[in-house]
Design a protein around this motif. Sequence first.
Motif, PDB file in Angstrom:
ATOM      1  N   GLU A 158       0.858  -1.191   0.000  1.00 24.62           N
ATOM      2  CA  GLU A 158       0.000   0.000   0.000  1.00 24.62           C
ATOM      3  C   GLU A 158       0.895   1.242   0.000  1.00 24.62           C
ATOM      4  N   PRO A 159       0.349   2.390  -0.400  1.00 26.11           N
ATOM      5  CA  PRO A 159       1.201   3.596  -0.410  1.00 26.11           C
ATOM      6  C   PRO A 159       1.607   4.025   1.003  1.00 26.11           C
ATOM      7  N   TRP A 160       2.845   4.483   1.123  1.00 29.54           N
ATOM      8  CA  TRP A 160       3.353   5.000   2.411  1.00 29.54           C
ATOM      9  C   TRP A 160       3.623   6.500   2.264  1.00 29.54           C
ATOM     10  N   LEU A 161       3.761   7.157   3.398  1.00 32.72           N
ATOM     11  CA  LEU A 161       4.031   8.602   3.393  1.00 32.72           C
ATOM     12  C   LEU A 161       5.395   8.881   2.754  1.00 32.72           C
ATOM     13  N   GLY A 162       5.464   9.915   1.953  1.00 32.89           N
ATOM     14  CA  GLY A 162       6.714  10.289   1.297  1.00 32.89           C
ATOM     15  C   GLY A 162       6.944  11.776   1.429  1.00 32.89           C
ATOM     16  N   PRO A 163       8.003  12.280   0.804  1.00 33.27           N
ATOM     17  CA  PRO A 163       8.927  11.529  -0.045  1.00 33.27           C
ATOM     18  C   PRO A 163       9.857  10.640   0.765  1.00 33.27           C
ATOM     19  N   ASP A 164      10.261   9.529   0.158  1.00 28.76           N
ATOM     20  CA  ASP A 164      11.251   8.678   0.791  1.00 28.76           C
ATOM     21  C   ASP A 164      12.620   9.350   0.667  1.00 28.76           C
ATOM     22  N   ILE A 165      13.467   9.150   1.664  1.00 29.41           N
ATOM     23  CA  ILE A 165      14.780   9.823   1.665  1.00 29.41           C
ATOM     24  C   ILE A 165      15.585   9.561   0.391  1.00 29.41           C
ATOM     25  N   LEU A 166      15.484   8.351  -0.169  1.00 33.11           N
ATOM     26  CA  LEU A 166      16.310   8.055  -1.357  1.00 33.11           C
ATOM     27  C   LEU A 166      15.846   8.892  -2.548  1.00 33.11           C
ATOM     28  N   ASP A 167      14.521   9.009  -2.742  1.00 34.52           N
ATOM     29  CA  ASP A 167      14.008   9.867  -3.824  1.00 34.52           C
ATOM     30  C   ASP A 167      14.332  11.334  -3.524  1.00 34.52           C
ATOM     31  N   HIS A 168      14.244  11.669  -2.254  1.00 31.50           N
ATOM     32  CA  HIS A 168      14.484  13.057  -1.862  1.00 31.50           C
ATOM     33  C   HIS A 168      15.936  13.466  -2.163  1.00 31.50           C
ATOM     34  N   LEU A 169      16.872  12.539  -1.962  1.00 34.27           N
ATOM     35  CA  LEU A 169      18.278  12.849  -2.274  1.00 34.27           C
ATOM     36  C   LEU A 169      18.437  13.129  -3.767  1.00 34.27           C
ATOM     37  N   ASP A 170      17.705  12.357  -4.605  1.00 36.43           N
ATOM     38  CA  ASP A 170      17.709  12.619  -6.056  1.00 36.43           C
ATOM     39  C   ASP A 170      17.272  14.058  -6.331  1.00 36.43           C
ATOM     40  N   GLU A 171      16.133  14.439  -5.690  1.00 36.91           N
ATOM     41  CA  GLU A 171      15.580  15.783  -5.926  1.00 36.91           C
ATOM     42  C   GLU A 171      16.567  16.869  -5.476  1.00 36.91           C
ATOM     43  N   LEU A 172      17.186  16.636  -4.307  1.00 36.80           N
ATOM     44  CA  LEU A 172      18.120  17.652  -3.794  1.00 36.80           C
ATOM     45  C   LEU A 172      19.318  17.809  -4.726  1.00 36.80           C
ATOM     46  N   ALA A 173      19.861  16.668  -5.163  1.00 34.43           N
ATOM     47  CA  ALA A 173      21.025  16.730  -6.066  1.00 34.43           C
ATOM     48  C   ALA A 173      20.639  17.439  -7.364  1.00 34.43           C
ATOM     49  N   ALA A 174      19.445  17.116  -7.880  1.00 27.89           N
ATOM     50  CA  ALA A 174      18.986  17.743  -9.128  1.00 27.89           C
ATOM     51  C   ALA A 174      18.812  19.248  -8.935  1.00 27.89           C
ATOM     52  N   GLY A 175      18.494  19.667  -7.709  1.00 22.57           N
ATOM     53  CA  GLY A 175      18.294  21.093  -7.426  1.00 22.57           C
ATOM     54  C   GLY A 175      19.588  21.816  -7.083  1.00 22.57           C
ATOM     55  N   GLY A 176      20.728  21.119  -7.179  1.00 22.70           N
ATOM     56  CA  GLY A 176      22.011  21.788  -6.976  1.00 22.70           C
ATOM     57  C   GLY A 176      22.579  21.688  -5.564  1.00 22.70           C
ATOM     58  N   VAL A 177      21.927  20.945  -4.679  1.00 23.70           N
ATOM     59  CA  VAL A 177      22.467  20.783  -3.313  1.00 23.70           C
ATOM     60  C   VAL A 177      23.690  19.878  -3.372  1.00 23.70           C
ATOM     61  N   THR A 178      24.730  20.198  -2.588  1.00 25.80           N
ATOM     62  CA  THR A 178      25.941  19.365  -2.603  1.00 25.80           C
ATOM     63  C   THR A 178      26.243  18.765  -1.224  1.00 25.80           C
ATOM     64  N   ASP A 179      25.749  19.413  -0.153  1.00 25.89           N
ATOM     65  CA  ASP A 179      26.020  18.943   1.214  1.00 25.89           C
ATOM     66  C   ASP A 179      24.714  18.712   1.953  1.00 25.89           C
ATOM     67  N   VAL A 180      24.559  17.502   2.490  1.00 26.01           N
ATOM     68  CA  VAL A 180      23.321  17.177   3.200  1.00 26.01           C
ATOM     69  C   VAL A 180      23.665  16.685   4.598  1.00 26.01           C
ATOM     70  N   LEU A 181      22.915  17.189   5.574  1.00 28.80           N
ATOM     71  CA  LEU A 181      23.013  16.679   6.947  1.00 28.80           C
ATOM     72  C   LEU A 181      21.677  16.045   7.292  1.00 28.80           C
ATOM     73  N   VAL A 182      21.691  14.777   7.662  1.00 34.71           N
ATOM     74  CA  VAL A 182      20.441  14.120   8.045  1.00 34.71           C
ATOM     75  C   VAL A 182      20.281  14.209   9.557  1.00 34.71           C
ATOM     76  N   CYS A 183      19.109  14.672   9.948  1.00 29.17           N
ATOM     77  CA  CYS A 183      18.785  14.770  11.379  1.00 29.17           C
ATOM     78  C   CYS A 183      17.507  13.963  11.634  1.00 29.17           C
ATOM     79  N   PRO A 184      17.640  12.700  12.073  1.00 27.12           N
ATOM     80  CA  PRO A 184      16.433  11.919  12.367  1.00 27.12           C
ATOM     81  C   PRO A 184      15.743  12.508  13.598  1.00 27.12           C
ATOM     82  N   VAL A 185      14.445  12.795  13.482  1.00 24.57           N
ATOM     83  CA  VAL A 185      13.708  13.343  14.633  1.00 24.57           C
ATOM     84  C   VAL A 185      12.740  12.324  15.227  1.00 24.57           C
ATOM     85  N   GLY A 186      12.471  11.248  14.473  1.00 23.02           N
ATOM     86  CA  GLY A 186      11.492  10.271  14.957  1.00 23.02           C
ATOM     87  C   GLY A 186      12.130   9.070  15.619  1.00 23.02           C
ATOM     88  N   PHE A 187      13.449   9.056  15.713  1.00 22.81           N
ATOM     89  CA  PHE A 187      14.183   7.937  16.309  1.00 22.81           C
ATOM     90  C   PHE A 187      15.135   8.487  17.363  1.00 22.81           C
TER      91      PHE A 187
END
Length: 296
Positions: free
Chosen positions: A211-240
Amino acid sequence: MTTAVVLMAYGSPSRIEDVPAYYADIRGGRPIRPELLEDLVARYRRLGIEESNPLNEITEATRAALEAELGLPVFTGMRHWTPRIADAVEQALAGGATEIVGLVLAPHYSSLSIERYRAQLEAAVGGRAELAFVERWGDEPGFVALLAERVLMFQKHKPHVVFTAHSLPARILEEGDPYRDELLETARLVAEAAGVEDWSFSFQSESPTGEPWLGPDILDHLDELAAGGVTDVLVCPVGFVADHLEIRWDLDVEAAEKAQQLGLRLERIELPNADPAFITVLAGLVRGATAVPSRS
Ligand code: FEC
């Protein structure tokens, strides 16, 4: 009133041979595709979880530190593994508890998450003690400050901050579940406290349940960020709050590999685990739920 705390967590297999029974517990009797079980076993094996599980040591360290901080007995109860939530309740009652404070090591409320911990806890207590339950704590100032402080440690490259949490089936939104709103509020508060303006939110750790899950998923999101010109990403998990499979595999292996393919620099904050500042937050939550006085 004699108070004890039942500190609840998702649970993790103690050894590699426990994985099939653990997965069966998560599925609650629904069938498991053999290839998914094989994949899960392989993930634990790749993380070196064979004869023991470091997550269980972190949970025990958290329990012991909270007990010392509160001066009250604290028992660990797992939703999907041992010691079970019911085992923790029996220990608390055997020790003479007339009040039990239930606290989940997950900050945000969902009917598919916190409510299920509550159901197990209530069924186990069965009216034999007073029950105080901490329903949500994602906007707790100490927790927000702790995450913000960790985000601030990575400002050298002015990264784009991606806040993450476990995804859930998208149908929860139609049911009016507050989970996503609560997650976004924590992300907003942490970004504000850290003075970060360049941030976004994505989900992670979706399960292939059909069934569909809430998105965007981080892997797709990294694609979008890279396509938008982002070069440095910091992941901050807030739910764990601890170094479990969803952090050590889904972020440290899968997301890291994806970032490498995309030429992104990807870092993540350290999880709170049993950090004394986090224990202070947990102790405050217990005190807020009951009349336990501060020791200082
Ligand atoms: O380190 C470990 O061994 C355990 C890591 C772990 C945590 C965790 C947290 C959450 N889950 C939540 C929801 C779901 C839903 C399903 C689901 C499935 C799994 C599977 C594993 C697993 N979860 Fe988990 N979760 C952890 C581990 N989770 C393993 C099964 C295999 C897989 O999908 O990879 C789907 C169940 C189904 O099939 O019907 C829904 C939520 C959280 C965060 C809140 C919390 O910690 O309780 C929500 C840690």
